[in-house]
Motif scaffolding. Sequence first.
Motif, short mmCIF file in Angstrom:
data_model
loop_
_atom_site.label_atom_id
_atom_site.label_comp_id
_atom_site.label_asym_id
_atom_site.label_seq_id
_atom_site.Cartn_x
_atom_site.Cartn_y
_atom_site.Cartn_z
N GLY A 80 65.76 -52.90 215.41
CA GLY A 80 64.95 -51.65 216.21
C GLY A 80 65.87 -50.33 216.42
N ILE A 81 66.83 -50.16 215.99
CA ILE A 81 67.68 -48.97 216.55
C ILE A 81 67.03 -47.91 215.65
CG2 ILE A 81 69.81 -47.95 216.49
CD1 ILE A 81 70.84 -50.92 217.11
N GLY A 82 66.94 -48.27 214.38
CA GLY A 82 66.27 -47.18 213.52
C GLY A 82 65.02 -46.65 213.84
N LYS A 83 63.95 -47.41 214.20
CA LYS A 83 62.63 -47.38 214.73
C LYS A 83 62.73 -46.23 215.96
CE LYS A 83 60.38 -51.12 212.73
NZ LYS A 83 59.52 -52.14 212.92
N MET A 84 63.55 -47.05 216.95
CA MET A 84 63.70 -45.96 218.15
C MET A 84 64.19 -44.67 217.80
SD MET A 84 66.50 -46.89 221.40
CE MET A 84 68.04 -46.52 220.34
N MET A 85 65.01 -44.40 217.04
CA MET A 85 65.42 -42.92 216.71
C MET A 85 64.77 -42.11 215.93
SD MET A 85 69.41 -43.70 216.22
CE MET A 85 69.71 -41.80 216.44
#
Length: 177
Positions: free
Chosen positions: A114-119
Amino acid sequence: MLITTRPAIFNDIPVLQQLIAESVCRLSKGYYTETQIESSIKYIFGVDTQLLIDETYYVAETGNQIIACGGWSKRETLYGGDQHKAVADPLLDPATDAARIRAFFVHPDWARQGIGKMMINLCEAEAIKNGFKAMELGATLPGEPLYRAMGYKSLAKILVDMANGEQLDVIKMRKEL
């Protein structure tokens, strides 16, 4: 673990270059050949310092460890680090142009959490604050599923020529905000 984001700074560049290389090497396997992967790190992927100057490039970190990077741009370039462009980027017009999602890389140990989505959400929100109504990007083959899940639509397949004769498939994508 708590993951925070902050604007990238010039002192981060050595860590970011290492992160980008590791991300490309490990997450591109099965999508590109070893030669394409090695060539893309040398000729295409890397830090675009214009994004740091514009303060539109971010890092995600946990503790003191940078685990991802990515940003957005109000400039014309669609993809590539400093080694991929020869001149400064002209500014885009938010009334008529789409902002760019740029240079997203997640450390392989932190991928698909989920880090890519958060960014991407952070970048889209910042682009909207700057008057943009759409985003475009050049997705690598391993990155395309993330962007598609975030509502980006494929526009065209681009074959990027590299200085050693290799080519890399990149997908041009767009999302209306």
